[in-house]
Write a protein that holds these residues in place. Structure first.
Motif, PDB file in Angstrom:
ATOM      1  N   LEU C 156       0.828  -1.209   0.000  1.00  0.00           N
ATOM      2  CA  LEU C 156       0.000   0.000   0.000  1.00  0.00           C
ATOM      3  C   LEU C 156       0.861   1.258   0.000  1.00  0.00           C
ATOM      4  N   ASP C 304      -1.382   8.482   7.920  1.00  0.00           N
ATOM      5  CA  ASP C 304      -2.781   8.586   8.351  1.00  0.00           C
ATOM      6  C   ASP C 304      -3.718   8.061   7.262  1.00  0.00           C
ATOM      7  N   MET C 305      -3.471   8.491   6.042  1.00  0.00           N
ATOM      8  CA  MET C 305      -4.365   8.102   4.946  1.00  0.00           C
ATOM      9  C   MET C 305      -4.268   6.600   4.665  1.00  0.00           C
ATOM     10  N   ILE C 306      -3.043   6.091   4.595  1.00  0.00           N
ATOM     11  CA  ILE C 306      -2.869   4.679   4.232  1.00  0.00           C
ATOM     12  C   ILE C 306      -3.373   3.781   5.353  1.00  0.00           C
ATOM     13  N   ALA C 308      -5.893   4.535   7.293  1.00  0.00           N
ATOM     14  CA  ALA C 308      -7.358   4.558   7.160  1.00  0.00           C
ATOM     15  C   ALA C 308      -7.801   3.686   5.985  1.00  0.00           C
ATOM     16  N   GLN C 309      -7.043   3.757   4.899  1.00  0.00           N
ATOM     17  CA  GLN C 309      -7.324   2.890   3.742  1.00  0.00           C
ATOM     18  C   GLN C 309      -7.244   1.420   4.166  1.00  0.00           C
ATOM     19  N   ASN C 312     -10.226   0.230   6.056  1.00  0.00           N
ATOM     20  CA  ASN C 312     -11.329  -0.051   5.132  1.00  0.00           C
ATOM     21  C   ASN C 312     -11.150  -1.394   4.438  1.00  0.00           C
ATOM     22  N   LEU C 315     -12.079  -4.146   6.769  1.00  0.00           N
ATOM     23  CA  LEU C 315     -13.531  -4.305   6.943  1.00  0.00           C
ATOM     24  C   LEU C 315     -14.108  -5.217   5.861  1.00  0.00           C
ATOM     25  N   ASN C 316     -13.559  -5.113   4.669  1.00  0.00           N
ATOM     26  CA  ASN C 316     -14.018  -5.977   3.583  1.00  0.00           C
ATOM     27  C   ASN C 316     -12.864  -6.298   2.643  1.00  0.00           C
TER      28      ASN C 316
END
Lengths: 350, 350, 350
Positions: C156, C304-306, C308-309, C312, C315-316
């Motif tokens: 990522l 922070d962004m990665i 949060a990615q 997500n 989650l799935n």
């Protein structure tokens, strides 16, 4: 809709209190996960609400970490811009955005201060299925809205709400107060979309928080009459009347209406929205706050117990439960839910 | 008993020090998990002890979150009441409690201040199998009792106790002090229910904590003679004698007796009960505390090392260990344990 | 080498900055996990470096919890002593140490202040494959070295570095500053061991941190030209020139060189080594620190962004990504990497 979803999909789930969603001109973005799906809820310039998947279709970043641009949201990672229906309307450096660049959009409904999302097939979204949570927004009723997060599966909390015998034990010193609540046998009725439970408890001492309404110096006849509706909403009239008063004389009675709703966040966590309302004009100035405080104290007692129960279940997930008479309502609700989920799976697989 | 239990069941496990169990007239309830099972230990009015499953048969809530009523415990969730044998003797609103409403009861034994539970078939519980932890309760011996929790599997700690070569390295500055402890080849004997290890280390400097007994200014001959018994109990005589003294002259010797026992909490966590006793009348007033402090310092060194070892194992659970000569006792113990577990599984499956 | 390793093995991974490895005469031992393997890096008395498995072959304890003895390391659990090539040269109480008592040794290379380990077959280790991270150690360039830890998979972060369109959004207020960076279409070239990306952005406002070089009062032409090499190293020339200046006139230009490298720690965590250099002699005394601070601020925005990615994605894990034009470089890199990993697996299985 997935054929193996553990949850009922074709129904409304509460995702927020209306006041939690920022105004259309505020920079903040509101996001909450329901049924394992991150959802961004947006108040639009026309005063409406929109709910879209909080996961950019491009690289899966949360859109809520981006920014509002009018009624659109721009992803904060690579700049894709989505409208309130989930369509990508702009992508940096790309002249023609492909039509499949979109995130899921959820039907959303604002109903008496609760914001609902429809998690199933959008075409089947039906406002007639919204619960009658009238006291969440009614001039004759007063409440302070509540929200609580659980680290347990949502069904354990449904179980709790479907058997009020726990009031005598978990809430012995708060909402309950007498073993006679547990001893009273409730009447259980099957509804089209849930279960109705009516429990009358004659001649018991008033619970501590009732004293705020008036100084009771006699026993009360108490009642708890509620519907518990799919997927997990409790709508309850409850109250108490001095035993000496006639059945239809409510002049000295406490009358409450409570709306509570459970939304699975993930398979092991849950959102809990709740309020308990009293009649406007009853009690002193601090009444509304006082009822809220009592409720919160009691709901923390529930959460402590259910969290401990969940730990025990995790230690041995195979340990069986033993159904007893007091479980009639929750057993019926679990059966109803399982049948509906099964029907949805069958339809999705077909 | 499950056919696939990873642990030996037909044996006594230490679940608590006697002083940890509240008196019969105290409101507190004591609970601890052993072999993945939550267990409530109760002191009864007649002075005895009872151990029952800490998980209500109804909805699996921990009984220890409820309350005592005489020698019974009432579940704090829906009010089922259990006697000290685990039978449900009352359920709110239910006239005749079904006979299958009961929680598991465990044979329990108090033996020299250790409280043991029998985790296997109750009919096979045999007090003759209790270890001889005499110094935990003996007028000629003094100790301060210890308890420690590990976040590692219990077998890694058994390994540690079965190979004292680690004293030279892990406890270089505390219990050990010389590479000659590691270099000494111990004698290993197979017992009916464990392994006996005898290690003699001639002519070494006294470890720091010995100086509290008396000021040693010469080297010592040290010994460590212990049984390590199923499921995980160490019973050890150890000590040291000035090299100049005759073998049977213990007048200036340090003499210690230690009892230590390991009980799996879950597959990856462990309870550790321990004490190291000295002869009553030896040393100054602070002697008992001083020995305890030294032991605790050293056991923290062990826990640091074993926790780091466990992290390495988790990084690659397939990485093989390389047995060396120093592993003779632990290899024998692991074989003995595996054979017993295998025999139990075979019997359970039959 | 395992046939099912998720990572490329036959390549150099950065394991540390040179200054992180303690001197040969210091007692500290340096350990870091790469590709799920704990690795101890040792500076030897001759000034060289050695890298061995940080997991004793005996009972798997980390050697880094032991102690140095010259160029050897003695395990702190049971005292096995290993030389810098991983051979066990001494085991307490054992006259002849078995030859199989050894830990893995890794080829190690020090190159421009980065310490690399070769994670594949040692015979194939090839210094010609080391990246040209010249500015990490060059008299004409200045930097402050950086290290950051991610709790996300390393790919990522590779994705992030292979698509600079994120500079317009993630780093809007730091390194980026204009949507035109995202709009500029980069040129992508396939290299033998990676991808080359060239992005030119004409006529944009200078980013805030450029003002430290000189006070710019006009727009700049900016460029970002970098190689991104297997397994995860970025080598970049970037800069900006006032729009009025001729292309070959760099007299007023900002010129930077950046070296960044990603090393998987585990499947879900990553080490990130980085620096951004400026020409020696440019700017004031605080310039080097100022560039580092800007970079760190920006890299925290990325993390922070990665992160949060990644939440997500957790989650799935089945949610698909949608490749867009801006992903050309990262798609090519992922393909190249997958093909190389596949080839290694095939060779290992053969």
């Amino acid at each position: 809709m997935s054929a193996d979803s553990p949850w009922l999909r074709d129904c409304w789930y509460v995702i927020a209190w209306n006041h939690e969603i920022p105004p259309a001109d505020a920079p903040q973005l509101f996001s909450r996960t329901a049924l394992g799906e991150p959802i961004l809820v947006l108040r639009t310039a026309d005063g409406g609400l929109a709910a879209i998947e909080d996961r950019c279709c491009h690289r899966l970043a949360p859109l809520s970490k981006g920014r509002r641009e009018g009624d659109c949201v721009r992803c904060g990672y690579h700049g894709l811009k989505f409208d309130a229906q989930g369509a990508c309307v702009e992508a940096p450096g790309i002249a023609i955005v492909p039509a499949r660049a979109r995130v899921r959009s959820y039907p959303v409904a604002l109903h008496n201060n609760w914001v609902f999302v429809w998690m199933g097939e959008p075409a089947r979204a039906d406002r007639a299925l919204l619960p009658d949570n009238f006291s969440c927004d009614h001039p004759d009723w007063r409440h302070q809205p509540g929200y609580m997060h659980y680290d347990t599966p949502y069904l354990l909390i449904c179980d709790n709400l479907l058997d009020f015998s726990h009031l005598s034990y978990v809430h012995e010193k708060t909402l309950g107060g007498s073993p006679r609540i547990a001893q009273a046998v409730p009447q259980i009725e099957r509804l089209a979309h849930g279960i109705k439970v009516s429990r009358h408890v004659p001649d018991v001492a008033p619970p501590p928080f009732y004293q705020r309404f008036r100084r009771f110096d006699t026993h009360l006849d108490r009642w708890f009459v509620y519907e518990f509706l799919l997927p997990g909403t409790l709508l309850m009239h409850s109250g108490g009347r001095p035993v000496a008063d006639a059945k239809d004389d409510l002049s000295r009675a406490v009358q409450l209406h409570s709306c509570q709703s459970l939304t699975p966040e993930t398979e092991t966590s849950t959102h809990y929205f709740f309020q308990q309302s009293h009649r406007a004009g009853q009690g002193d100035e601090g009444m509304t706050q006082s009822i809220y405080d009592s409720l919160l104290t009691a709901f923390n007692e529930d959460r402590d117990m259910i969290t401990a129960q969940h730990r025990n279940i995790l230690l041995n997930p195979q340990a069986p439960m033993l159904p007893l008479a007091m479980d009639a309502a929750l057993v019926q609700f679990r059966r109803l839910l399982a049948a509906r989920v099964q029907a949805e799976r069958a339809a999705a697989a077909a």
